[in-house]
Write an enzyme that holds these catalytic residues in place. Sequence first.
Site, mmCIF file in Angstrom:
data_model
loop_
_atom_site.group_PDB
_atom_site.id
_atom_site.type_symbol
_atom_site.label_atom_id
_atom_site.label_comp_id
_atom_site.label_asym_id
_atom_site.label_seq_id
_atom_site.Cartn_x
_atom_site.Cartn_y
_atom_site.Cartn_z
ATOM 1 N N ASN A 1 0.484 -1.288 -0.355
ATOM 2 C CA ASN A 1 0.210 0.201 -0.152
ATOM 3 C C ASN A 1 1.053 1.162 -0.081
ATOM 4 O O ASN A 1 1.083 1.352 0.518
ATOM 5 C CB ASN A 1 -0.892 -0.009 1.208
ATOM 6 C CG ASN A 1 -1.644 1.330 1.174
ATOM 7 O OD1 ASN A 1 -1.938 1.872 0.389
ATOM 8 N ND2 ASN A 1 -2.003 1.623 2.014
ATOM 9 N N TRP A 2 0.619 2.276 -0.883
ATOM 10 C CA TRP A 2 2.153 3.041 -1.276
ATOM 11 C C TRP A 2 1.148 4.683 -0.592
ATOM 12 O O TRP A 2 2.195 5.419 -0.367
ATOM 13 C CB TRP A 2 2.349 3.300 -2.225
ATOM 14 C CG TRP A 2 3.358 2.657 -3.812
ATOM 15 C CD1 TRP A 2 3.586 1.059 -2.897
ATOM 16 C CD2 TRP A 2 3.372 2.513 -4.718
ATOM 17 N NE1 TRP A 2 4.026 0.318 -3.704
ATOM 18 C CE2 TRP A 2 4.523 1.352 -5.073
ATOM 19 C CE3 TRP A 2 4.022 3.403 -6.036
ATOM 20 C CZ2 TRP A 2 4.614 1.216 -6.072
ATOM 21 C CZ3 TRP A 2 4.503 3.000 -6.530
ATOM 22 C CH2 TRP A 2 4.556 2.148 -6.690
ATOM 23 N N LYS A 3 0.023 4.430 -0.367
ATOM 24 C CA LYS A 3 -0.365 5.653 0.242
ATOM 25 C C LYS A 3 -0.058 6.512 -0.318
ATOM 26 O O LYS A 3 -0.226 6.324 -2.064
ATOM 27 C CB LYS A 3 -0.029 5.742 1.773
ATOM 28 C CG LYS A 3 -0.059 4.220 2.582
ATOM 29 C CD LYS A 3 0.487 4.720 4.207
ATOM 30 C CE LYS A 3 -0.118 3.198 4.969
ATOM 31 N NZ LYS A 3 -0.035 3.271 6.747
ATOM 32 N N HIS B 1 -8.903 0.615 5.274
ATOM 33 C CA HIS B 1 -8.392 1.279 6.119
ATOM 34 C C HIS B 1 -8.615 1.841 6.684
ATOM 35 O O HIS B 1 -9.209 2.921 6.933
ATOM 36 C CB HIS B 1 -7.131 1.764 4.667
ATOM 37 C CG HIS B 1 -5.991 1.723 5.192
ATOM 38 N ND1 HIS B 1 -5.314 3.086 6.050
ATOM 39 C CD2 HIS B 1 -4.499 0.745 4.800
ATOM 40 C CE1 HIS B 1 -4.401 2.076 6.422
ATOM 41 N NE2 HIS B 1 -3.355 1.310 5.947
ATOM 42 N N GLU C 1 -6.793 4.469 7.789
ATOM 43 C CA GLU C 1 -6.179 6.162 7.445
ATOM 44 C C GLU C 1 -7.739 6.546 7.480
ATOM 45 O O GLU C 1 -8.432 7.143 7.602
ATOM 46 C CB GLU C 1 -4.872 5.760 6.803
ATOM 47 C CG GLU C 1 -3.603 5.786 7.836
ATOM 48 C CD GLU C 1 -3.003 5.250 6.620
ATOM 49 O OE1 GLU C 1 -2.959 5.392 5.457
ATOM 50 O OE2 GLU C 1 -1.270 4.648 7.059
ATOM 51 N N GLU D 1 -5.316 -5.929 10.461
ATOM 52 C CA GLU D 1 -4.551 -4.258 10.502
ATOM 53 C C GLU D 1 -4.300 -3.648 12.364
ATOM 54 O O GLU D 1 -5.203 -2.602 12.216
ATOM 55 C CB GLU D 1 -4.119 -3.486 9.873
ATOM 56 C CG GLU D 1 -4.164 -3.903 8.592
ATOM 57 C CD GLU D 1 -3.674 -3.057 8.159
ATOM 58 O OE1 GLU D 1 -2.094 -3.049 7.406
ATOM 59 O OE2 GLU D 1 -4.012 -1.957 7.386
ATOM 60 N N GLY E 1 2.646 2.732 10.850
ATOM 61 C CA GLY E 1 3.393 3.010 11.023
ATOM 62 C C GLY E 1 4.333 3.299 11.927
ATOM 63 O O GLY E 1 5.016 4.690 12.199
ATOM 64 N N SER F 1 3.737 -2.691 10.509
ATOM 65 C CA SER F 1 4.851 -2.967 10.409
ATOM 66 C C SER F 1 5.677 -4.131 10.356
ATOM 67 O O SER F 1 6.784 -4.625 10.798
ATOM 68 C CB SER F 1 5.498 -2.113 12.133
ATOM 69 O OG SER F 1 5.439 -1.152 11.942
ATOM 70 N N GLY G 1 2.727 -0.978 4.141
ATOM 71 C CA GLY G 1 2.910 0.228 3.664
ATOM 72 C C GLY G 1 4.494 0.518 4.087
ATOM 73 O O GLY G 1 4.891 0.697 2.635
ATOM 74 N N GLY G 2 4.634 0.835 5.071
ATOM 75 C CA GLY G 2 6.187 1.546 4.954
ATOM 76 C C GLY G 2 7.290 1.128 3.934
ATOM 77 O O GLY G 2 8.164 1.322 2.922
#
Length: 249
Positions: free
Chosen positions: A9-11, A94, A96, A166, A172, A212, A233-234
């Site tokens: 997920n590049w966000k 998600h 966010e 999640e 993150g 993470s 993510g990251g």
Amino acid sequence: MRKHIVAGNWKMNNDLPQSELLITDLLKQNQTSDAEVMIAPTFTNLWQAFESLRQESIEVIAQNMHFAENGAYTGEISASMLKSIGVKTVILGHSERRAYFNETDESLAKKVDAALANDMRTIFCFGEELQDRKSENHEAVVESQIKNALFHLEADAFKNIVLAYEPVWAIGTGETASPEQAQDMHAFIRKTLADKYGNDVADSVSILYGGSVKPGNAKEIFGKPDVDGGLIGGAALNAEDFYAIVNAF
Ligand code: PEP
């Protein structure tokens, strides 16, 4: 056999040149695992990513969509628009989106319906907040998120549903659920599914862990029997790290 899936997920990261560079780097990596690999760039990069990866084994997926087919929803994108450029899978729910854009289980149920009506696969995300875990309410929270958004579906619909657990406190933050915490929750999720739809459905749905995941912890997390992959993510923003995770199966 359940599918192993690793989705990046590049966000809201990577403009068009950066997206092109990252895809070039991804294509230099070797895959040694059987995982289905997906990346979710921003809407503005979807078409370019799709074109670059047309002949490749990396699926390009969307980070979100609206539940309506079209109409007066300024700034939104529909399932049929995604489908028209070749996108077949969408991430929904998600944390966010829930936290910053007021998405609720009720609005997510409508999005899931819209995705299914367009023959799209959904990666449905959910997870508890830190206070839920501290008060040992995490299972009840997760159960209600799943029931409210998905339990109106017929069993057959789960062919197109992937679940992504999640825990919000692990996204993150550098803080990861321990492999045991992930396994316990994934087993609970599978039991929740089995109680409603039976073992055949429960055993066929891939349940991803997100929060993470890094090259250094992926193997241990993916080694748990009810963890079928990861939503990343990251670490998905670096091709080598991402493929170290893809190859952790
Ligand atoms: C995510 O955004 O879904 C996620 C799991 O992020 P990270 O891997 O950075 O925690």
